[in-house]
Design a protein around this motif. Structure first.
Motif, mmCIF file in Angstrom:
data_model
loop_
_atom_site.group_PDB
_atom_site.id
_atom_site.type_symbol
_atom_site.label_atom_id
_atom_site.label_comp_id
_atom_site.label_asym_id
_atom_site.label_seq_id
_atom_site.Cartn_x
_atom_site.Cartn_y
_atom_site.Cartn_z
ATOM 1 N N TYR A 1 0.760 -2.729 -8.594
ATOM 2 C CA TYR A 1 -0.433 -3.342 -8.006
ATOM 3 C C TYR A 1 -1.333 -2.273 -7.380
ATOM 4 N N LEU A 2 -0.736 -1.402 -6.562
ATOM 5 C CA LEU A 2 -1.525 -0.398 -5.851
ATOM 6 C C LEU A 2 -2.147 0.623 -6.802
ATOM 7 N N GLU A 3 -1.426 0.987 -7.842
ATOM 8 C CA GLU A 3 -1.960 1.953 -8.800
ATOM 9 C C GLU A 3 -3.211 1.394 -9.477
ATOM 10 N N ASP B 1 -4.702 4.149 -1.986
ATOM 11 C CA ASP B 1 -3.693 3.237 -1.460
ATOM 12 C C ASP B 1 -2.338 3.467 -2.129
ATOM 13 N N TYR B 2 -2.364 3.746 -3.419
ATOM 14 C CA TYR B 2 -1.148 4.059 -4.164
ATOM 15 C C TYR B 2 -0.503 5.328 -3.614
ATOM 16 N N SER B 3 -1.321 6.344 -3.373
ATOM 17 C CA SER B 3 -0.825 7.608 -2.829
ATOM 18 C C SER B 3 -0.249 7.413 -1.426
ATOM 19 N N LEU C 1 3.196 5.684 -1.790
ATOM 20 C CA LEU C 1 4.213 6.595 -2.328
ATOM 21 C C LEU C 1 4.615 7.665 -1.318
ATOM 22 N N LEU C 2 3.652 8.226 -0.634
ATOM 23 C CA LEU C 2 3.968 9.248 0.364
ATOM 24 C C LEU C 2 4.786 8.641 1.500
ATOM 25 N N GLY C 3 4.450 7.426 1.892
ATOM 26 C CA GLY C 3 5.194 6.759 2.964
ATOM 27 C C GLY C 3 6.637 6.455 2.613
ATOM 28 N N ILE C 4 6.873 5.894 1.438
ATOM 29 C CA ILE C 4 8.245 5.503 1.085
ATOM 30 C C ILE C 4 9.095 6.672 0.615
ATOM 31 N N GLN D 1 -6.256 -1.265 8.548
ATOM 32 C CA GLN D 1 -6.563 -1.205 7.118
ATOM 33 C C GLN D 1 -5.311 -0.857 6.316
ATOM 34 N N ALA D 2 -4.536 0.098 6.805
ATOM 35 C CA ALA D 2 -3.287 0.461 6.119
ATOM 36 C C ALA D 2 -2.360 -0.750 6.061
ATOM 37 N N TYR D 3 -2.280 -1.501 7.149
ATOM 38 C CA TYR D 3 -1.445 -2.711 7.186
ATOM 39 C C TYR D 3 -1.917 -3.711 6.127
ATOM 40 N N ARG D 4 -3.229 -3.937 6.065
ATOM 41 C CA ARG D 4 -3.764 -4.891 5.076
ATOM 42 C C ARG D 4 -3.428 -4.453 3.649
ATOM 43 N N ILE D 5 -3.541 -3.163 3.392
ATOM 44 C CA ILE D 5 -3.255 -2.622 2.057
ATOM 45 C C ILE D 5 -1.804 -2.912 1.670
ATOM 46 N N ILE D 6 -0.869 -2.555 2.536
ATOM 47 C CA ILE D 6 0.553 -2.707 2.239
ATOM 48 C C ILE D 6 0.944 -4.179 2.198
#
Length: 184
Positions: A19-21, A27-29, A32-35, A112-117
């Motif tokens: 979905y993010l890609e 948002d995808y990056s 991925l960096l977070g997990i 915004q990060a919360y909404r994205i995830i």
């Protein structure tokens, strides 16, 4: 505030990535960096391009973050390639925030990060509560399941004890089977 957990099912992680890609390279990056690193959200959001890119333009293998030097933050080849593509396609310069707002040039906000995830989690069919801490918990959980020593995960997450780390990532002493897969 709801308690959130790790995303334990790799299938759900894959759906979020898909979905993010499609939605946004930024948002995808971020996801991925977070997990894949366990870095705290505030530190992720304030990363600048010069912190991930070497002088020759390649993405660094080890992030030079002093608060994460034992163990250091390793960026695997997949992450490095995705970040390089993202930086190039968005013409980011060294002084830019890696996860900058399209409107302000400042880092995206925690909200915004919360909404994205959260949106990606809903699209992936995840019904449990998901927040930004989910990224760190997901990193810790999967590192532990793959056989990484709890002491190293504890250090990465900046926890005081192994029991705090096990509780944080949602492991009780009998819940998960660890696979020490040495495939020589």
């Amino acid at each position: 505030m709801k308690s959130v957990g790790a995303i334990k099912e790799k299938r759900q992680i894959s759906k979020m990535k898909e979905y993010l890609e499609k939605h946004s390279a930024r948002d995808y990056s971020l996801f991925l960096l977070g997990i894949n690193t366990g870095i705290k959200l505030q530190e992720l959001l304030h990363l600048r391009v010069h912190e991930i890119r070497s002088s020759n333009g390649d993405i660094t293998e080890i992030l030079p973050l002093p608060q994460y030097n034992s163990p250091p933050v390793y960026l695997n080849l997949t992450i490095r390639n995705i970040l390089k593509k993202y930086v190039i396609e968005n013409a980011l310069i060294d002084a830019d925030y890696l996860f900058r707002s399209r409107k302000t040039g400042e880092p995206i906000t925690r909200q915004q990060a919360y909404r994205i995830i959260n949106t990606a989690a809903k699209e992936a069919g995840i019904e449990e509560a998901v927040g930004m801490t989910t990224l760190r918990k997901t990193f810790g959980y999967h590192a532990y399941i793959q056989g990484i020593a709890i002491s190293l995960i504890q250090k990465r997450l900046h926890h005081a004890s192994p029991s705090e780390t096990l509780h944080f990532i949602g492991i009780d002493s009998h819940s998960e089977k660890i696979k020490l897969n040495v495939d020589l």
